[in-house]
Motif scaffolding. Sequence first.
Motif, PDB file in Angstrom:
ATOM      1  N   CYS A  85       3.445  16.031 -14.783  1.00  0.00           N
ATOM      2  CA  CYS A  85       4.884  15.864 -14.977  1.00  0.00           C
ATOM      3  C   CYS A  85       5.342  14.447 -14.659  1.00  0.00           C
ATOM      4  O   CYS A  85       6.372  13.993 -15.169  1.00  0.00           O
ATOM      5  N   TRP A  86       4.581  13.719 -13.820  1.00  0.00           N
ATOM      6  CA  TRP A  86       4.942  12.321 -13.562  1.00  0.00           C
ATOM      7  C   TRP A  86       4.715  11.470 -14.801  1.00  0.00           C
ATOM      8  O   TRP A  86       5.495  10.571 -15.101  1.00  0.00           O
ATOM      9  N   ARG A  87       3.645  11.766 -15.523  1.00  0.00           N
ATOM     10  CA  ARG A  87       3.376  11.000 -16.751  1.00  0.00           C
ATOM     11  C   ARG A  87       4.318  11.413 -17.874  1.00  0.00           C
ATOM     12  O   ARG A  87       4.633  10.610 -18.760  1.00  0.00           O
ATOM     13  N   LYS A  88       4.768  12.651 -17.846  1.00  0.00           N
ATOM     14  CA  LYS A  88       5.705  13.135 -18.862  1.00  0.00           C
ATOM     15  C   LYS A  88       7.159  12.852 -18.493  1.00  0.00           C
ATOM     16  O   LYS A  88       8.065  13.205 -19.254  1.00  0.00           O
ATOM     17  N   LEU A  89       7.364  12.284 -17.299  1.00  0.00           N
ATOM     18  CA  LEU A  89       8.704  11.936 -16.802  1.00  0.00           C
ATOM     19  C   LEU A  89       9.583  13.166 -16.557  1.00  0.00           C
ATOM     20  O   LEU A  89      10.808  13.092 -16.628  1.00  0.00           O
ATOM     21  N   THR A  90       8.958  14.302 -16.226  1.00  0.00           N
ATOM     22  CA  THR A  90       9.730  15.545 -16.055  1.00  0.00           C
ATOM     23  C   THR A  90       9.721  16.071 -14.619  1.00  0.00           C
ATOM     24  O   THR A  90      10.311  17.127 -14.354  1.00  0.00           O
ATOM     25  N   CYS A  91       9.089  15.371 -13.670  1.00  0.00           N
ATOM     26  CA  CYS A  91       8.948  15.916 -12.318  1.00  0.00           C
ATOM     27  C   CYS A  91      10.286  16.146 -11.624  1.00  0.00           C
ATOM     28  O   CYS A  91      10.425  17.072 -10.817  1.00  0.00           O
TER      29      CYS A  91
ATOM     30  N   GLU B 150      15.172   8.173 -13.965  1.00  0.00           N
ATOM     31  CA  GLU B 150      14.822   8.087 -12.544  1.00  0.00           C
ATOM     32  C   GLU B 150      13.306   7.977 -12.364  1.00  0.00           C
ATOM     33  O   GLU B 150      12.814   7.152 -11.586  1.00  0.00           O
ATOM     34  N   VAL B 151      12.559   8.833 -13.067  1.00  0.00           N
ATOM     35  CA  VAL B 151      11.106   8.814 -12.925  1.00  0.00           C
ATOM     36  C   VAL B 151      10.534   7.500 -13.438  1.00  0.00           C
ATOM     37  O   VAL B 151       9.663   6.896 -12.797  1.00  0.00           O
ATOM     38  N   ALA B 152      11.016   7.041 -14.565  1.00  0.00           N
ATOM     39  CA  ALA B 152      10.531   5.772 -15.109  1.00  0.00           C
ATOM     40  C   ALA B 152      10.838   4.611 -14.164  1.00  0.00           C
ATOM     41  O   ALA B 152       9.992   3.738 -13.939  1.00  0.00           O
ATOM     42  N   ALA B 153      12.038   4.616 -13.595  1.00  0.00           N
ATOM     43  CA  ALA B 153      12.403   3.579 -12.632  1.00  0.00           C
ATOM     44  C   ALA B 153      11.523   3.653 -11.391  1.00  0.00           C
ATOM     45  O   ALA B 153      11.136   2.619 -10.820  1.00  0.00           O
TER      46      ALA B 153
ATOM     47  N   ARG C  55       0.818  -1.211   0.000  1.00  0.00           N
ATOM     48  CA  ARG C  55       0.000   0.000   0.000  1.00  0.00           C
ATOM     49  C   ARG C  55       0.855   1.264   0.000  1.00  0.00           C
ATOM     50  O   ARG C  55       0.488   2.258  -0.628  1.00  0.00           O
ATOM     51  N   VAL C  56       1.981   1.221   0.702  1.00  0.00           N
ATOM     52  CA  VAL C  56       2.871   2.377   0.719  1.00  0.00           C
ATOM     53  C   VAL C  56       3.394   2.685  -0.675  1.00  0.00           C
ATOM     54  O   VAL C  56       3.322   3.823  -1.157  1.00  0.00           O
ATOM     55  N   GLU C  57       3.925   1.674  -1.340  1.00  0.00           N
ATOM     56  CA  GLU C  57       4.542   1.885  -2.651  1.00  0.00           C
ATOM     57  C   GLU C  57       3.497   2.048  -3.752  1.00  0.00           C
ATOM     58  O   GLU C  57       3.573   2.979  -4.564  1.00  0.00           O
ATOM     59  N   PHE C  58       2.531   1.161  -3.791  1.00  0.00           N
ATOM     60  CA  PHE C  58       1.536   1.208  -4.865  1.00  0.00           C
ATOM     61  C   PHE C  58       0.678   2.461  -4.742  1.00  0.00           C
ATOM     62  O   PHE C  58       0.340   3.104  -5.748  1.00  0.00           O
ATOM     63  N   GLY C  59       0.332   2.827  -3.494  1.00  0.00           N
ATOM     64  CA  GLY C  59      -0.442   4.055  -3.300  1.00  0.00           C
ATOM     65  C   GLY C  59       0.320   5.279  -3.761  1.00  0.00           C
ATOM     66  O   GLY C  59      -0.245   6.182  -4.390  1.00  0.00           O
ATOM     67  N   ALA C  60       1.636   5.317  -3.464  1.00  0.00           N
ATOM     68  CA  ALA C  60       2.455   6.445  -3.917  1.00  0.00           C
ATOM     69  C   ALA C  60       2.556   6.482  -5.436  1.00  0.00           C
ATOM     70  O   ALA C  60       2.553   7.553  -6.052  1.00  0.00           O
ATOM     71  N   GLY C  61       2.639   5.304  -6.056  1.00  0.00           N
ATOM     72  CA  GLY C  61       2.703   5.250  -7.516  1.00  0.00           C
ATOM     73  C   GLY C  61       1.421   5.724  -8.170  1.00  0.00           C
ATOM     74  O   GLY C  61       1.447   6.486  -9.153  1.00  0.00           O
ATOM     75  N   LEU C  62       0.276   5.297  -7.617  1.00  0.00           N
ATOM     76  CA  LEU C  62      -1.007   5.689  -8.201  1.00  0.00           C
ATOM     77  C   LEU C  62      -1.270   7.184  -8.040  1.00  0.00           C
ATOM     78  O   LEU C  62      -1.782   7.831  -8.964  1.00  0.00           O
ATOM     79  N   ILE C  63      -0.927   7.735  -6.869  1.00  0.00           N
ATOM     80  CA  ILE C  63      -1.193   9.160  -6.648  1.00  0.00           C
ATOM     81  C   ILE C  63      -0.370  10.006  -7.609  1.00  0.00           C
ATOM     82  O   ILE C  63      -0.788  11.092  -8.026  1.00  0.00           O
ATOM     83  N   LYS C  64       0.793   9.520  -7.989  1.00  0.00           N
ATOM     84  CA  LYS C  64       1.610  10.248  -8.960  1.00  0.00           C
ATOM     85  C   LYS C  64       0.993  10.166 -10.356  1.00  0.00           C
ATOM     86  O   LYS C  64       0.889  11.185 -11.063  1.00  0.00           O
ATOM     87  N   MET C  65       0.580   8.988 -10.768  1.00  0.00           N
ATOM     88  CA  MET C  65       0.013   8.833 -12.108  1.00  0.00           C
ATOM     89  C   MET C  65      -1.318   9.575 -12.244  1.00  0.00           C
ATOM     90  O   MET C  65      -1.665  10.058 -13.321  1.00  0.00           O
ATOM     91  N   ARG C  66      -2.065   9.663 -11.134  1.00  0.00           N
ATOM     92  CA  ARG C  66      -3.355  10.355 -11.171  1.00  0.00           C
ATOM     93  C   ARG C  66      -3.209  11.853 -10.932  1.00  0.00           C
ATOM     94  O   ARG C  66      -4.165  12.604 -11.120  1.00  0.00           O
ATOM     95  N   GLY C  67      -2.041  12.268 -10.463  1.00  0.00           N
ATOM     96  CA  GLY C  67      -1.860  13.656 -10.066  1.00  0.00           C
ATOM     97  C   GLY C  67      -1.184  14.494 -11.127  1.00  0.00           C
ATOM     98  O   GLY C  67      -1.659  14.626 -12.262  1.00  0.00           O
ATOM     99  N   ASP C  68      -0.044  15.044 -10.769  1.00  0.00           N
ATOM    100  CA  ASP C  68       0.667  15.995 -11.613  1.00  0.00           C
ATOM    101  C   ASP C  68       1.063  15.370 -12.949  1.00  0.00           C
ATOM    102  O   ASP C  68       1.616  14.263 -13.007  1.00  0.00           O
TER     103      ASP C  68
END
Length: 473
Positions: A175-181, A210-213, A160-173
């Motif tokens: 720049c996470w989807r563009k790999l520019t954050c 880094e973002v993709a990883a 939940r810690v890791e997957f939740g953090a991953g989902l909030i990034k993909m659903r949020g800013d």
Amino acid sequence: MDWFIAPEYWWSRLVFQRALAGLYLVAFLTAALQFRALLGERGMLPIPRFVARVSFRRAPSVFQLHYSDRFFGACSWAGCAVSAALFAGLDSHVPLWGGILLWLVPWALYLSIVNVGQTWYAFGWESLLLEVGFLAAFLGNDEVAPPIVVLFLLRWILFRVEFGAGLIKMRGDACWRKLTCLDYHHETQPMPGPLSWFFHHLPKPLHRVEVAANHFTQLVVPVLLFTPQPIATAAASLMIVTQLWLVLSGNFSWLNWITIVLAASALRLPGSAPSVPPTPLWYEVVVLAVAALLGYLSYHPVVNLVSRRQVMNRSFDPLHLVNTYGAFGSVSRFRYEVVVEGTLDDVPREDSDWREYEFKGKPGDPRHWPRQFAPYHLRLDWLMWFAGLSPAYAGEWFGGLMERLLEEDRDTLRLLRRSPFPPGEPPRYVRARLFRYRYTTWRELRETGACWERTYVREYMPPTRLARAAQRS
């Protein structure tokens, strides 16, 4: 019962429990050294005022029953003592039931602190420490092999810690989807570390990697925790490497470290377990009952996890037994810092001798290089970062901070790196100004020796003095 235990995780349990006790020790030490200015009877957000309006049911805590600064200090130092004893392995030298009770002591004490800590304790890693700490109590000691169900629940937390953090990034800013954050994050994160300047100046293509990883580690690897060995160990090891990278890049309190500790519980370490007697029936019943309770309480966190309106760092029960996590769903593009200044002049003018207060962790003087503090948590410095984002984040406590600087409050000054005024000569006025900060370039660093460059933006709080001093004048 053979199905109930996993003796092959004997050494993983040992590493997990000792490391968790170390984090408990840091958490209680943070509370003991900082509470008076933040939460004490004369603090910025006093606990007595909080418990007068919030019921025990909403915020269960021993401080609902009694509060004094001396009592809070005693509880904090008691937490330090018990944590140190657990770190030294005391739970392995008492009966199984005694080990469970011993582990529940720091959990109950820290729950009492968090539930009255208000905005100073409104961080996801507080709930994470409580959730992990509660479950650790039922992991057993040297009298039994680690229970499979508890090991599974620890992986469930890590997932939940890791997957939740991953989902909030993909659903949020975006720049996470563009790999520019990461073009911005190392510069705008709450509290940079000594290597953050260098991380920021890595080539942009490497930031994309880094973002993709990060996406791979948070959205794919967590699923592998529930696969057979050695795949689960490989997944946990990759998470540990990623978290160590984050440790190097900034100061995130004990968030990264407790994630590493959780991942350690999934590792299958070499070495054989000593022979132990059969697992007591009462222990099996207790563990299964706890597992059933935590499974029931997982409903709301799971619903939040799959929701398009996912929220970060939310507790759904007052005991913080099962929570939802996430971090940096959005990333600031610019860094704004509140600079606090004071003057001894009777009449404050723009050309007065304004002297700057320096904080321990937050950026201030552009020539001061950031230092490493994590896993220790500088609570005031973190909240000052939020204050720079918006005055709304500081409405409850910022005025109290300024008042205590005018009073030369000893406990408040201890939270700072340096006061610009000699003892016995507090400022007559204080003010706050907002600056935009950016990292210097390699060339600017060589020429000036400064890692930051700052530009004045606007007034944050006008010159202010104590009301009683104003009345005397």
